[in-house]
Design a protein around this motif. Sequence first.
Motif, PDB file in Angstrom:
ATOM      1  N   ILE A 134     -55.063 -31.950   0.394  1.00 53.95           N
ATOM      2  CA  ILE A 134     -54.240 -31.731  -0.725  1.00 53.95           C
ATOM      3  C   ILE A 134     -52.678 -32.273  -0.431  1.00 53.95           C
ATOM      4  CG2 ILE A 134     -53.058 -29.879  -2.037  1.00 53.95           C
ATOM      5  CD1 ILE A 134     -56.103 -30.151  -2.499  1.00 53.95           C
TER       6      ILE A 134
ATOM      7  N   ARG B 163     -49.221 -26.752  -0.200  1.00 55.68           N
ATOM      8  CA  ARG B 163     -49.851 -27.879   0.577  1.00 55.68           C
ATOM      9  C   ARG B 163     -49.406 -29.418   0.076  1.00 55.68           C
ATOM     10  NH1 ARG B 163     -56.084 -26.945   1.188  1.00 55.68           N
ATOM     11  NH2 ARG B 163     -55.759 -28.830   2.485  1.00 55.68           N
ATOM     12  N   ALA B 164     -49.431 -29.312  -1.419  1.00 55.40           N
ATOM     13  CA  ALA B 164     -49.209 -30.380  -2.116  1.00 55.40           C
ATOM     14  C   ALA B 164     -47.736 -30.793  -1.919  1.00 55.40           C
ATOM     15  CB  ALA B 164     -49.568 -30.501  -3.715  1.00 55.40           C
TER      16      ALA B 164
ATOM     17  N   GLY C 173     -51.663 -27.644  -6.486  1.00 52.67           N
ATOM     18  CA  GLY C 173     -51.955 -27.683  -4.836  1.00 52.67           C
ATOM     19  C   GLY C 173     -50.831 -26.894  -4.261  1.00 52.67           C
TER      20      GLY C 173
ATOM     21  N   TRP D 264     -57.633 -35.596  -3.399  1.00 52.14           N
ATOM     22  CA  TRP D 264     -57.872 -34.273  -3.811  1.00 52.14           C
ATOM     23  C   TRP D 264     -59.192 -33.983  -3.882  1.00 52.14           C
ATOM     24  CZ3 TRP D 264     -54.415 -30.400  -5.758  1.00 52.14           C
ATOM     25  CH2 TRP D 264     -55.080 -29.480  -6.521  1.00 52.14           C
TER      26      TRP D 264
END
Length: 319
Positions: free
Chosen positions: A89, A120-121, A117, A84
């Motif tokens: 991410i 993307r996370a 996020g 991060w």
Amino acid sequence: VAVLLVPLALVPQSASYLMMIAIGLAALGVSAVNATKLLAGHDRDRVFLGIALMVASAGTFGTLVSGQLSGLYVLAVTGSALAWQRGQIERAGAWAGLLVIKPNVALIPLLALLRGGGRRALTGMVGVGLVALALGAVLGPSVWTDFVDAGREAVTEAANDPESSARGLAKQPSLMAALRQAPGVPEAAAVGVWVVYSLLGVVALEAAWRRPEAFHPMRLFGATALFTVVVSPRLVFYDWVLVGPALAAWYVLDDSYAPYRWRWIGWAAGVASITAFVVSQPFVYGTAAVATAVWCGVELLDTYDTARRRDDAGRPPLR
């Protein structure tokens, strides 16, 4: 995880136990390296002592002696925080996805990272999830059915055998266990306090992850793991190793706590948790759990205040 541990079944039990300890030490070693990179630029002596708090805590002793894989949780938290910090991410989501080896530990960090996020996370989490499903398919559907059956048996045993349930609670240094064991506290009251604490914590944590750029990643991810430890409905003593990142962040990043004046609470929580593993008694575990809950509460109040002040300043959220 079951697939990865198959080789351990091919060696004597004593050898597999030592190999589990080696895996735990390796995970904590990599976690220490991650934390060193995360805290680069701060006073070297403070960083060294902060990381020592993280990897040499009472929880570490518990997980290594028990031959458990809880050290992997710390690796997942620090790995995710480091990714991060570097703006990766998707990789942060993938690291956090490793927590699914223990669902009750994974839920809060995954939801928090998803809040901060976004898609993307989620991409990283889904990728790890697909790999886990593929590995599970190697052993067949019995892996999942056995997991469900084991959970059902545990619930049944707790309901039908109060003495066994009490012994189980004595090994759980969580807020829920402490409240349920407190003399004279009805079950409904214990659950009610836990629910209120959890909801307030979720509100504070959501505010922090809505403005993640306001916090050092080590502190943000550490606070999330700490909250997970406190409110987990079932937390065995060796999972206490998850408080490590929060301990390191609290010690090293003292300059990030502008309105935070109750530092003694953190020390009280640390002393209580260490004492809990020296004297393994329900009262001491409960004391450690309550002290840590107070420490976590102050931490979340401060993060909420920081996020609120950033909102008042009109700064846009991180997308």
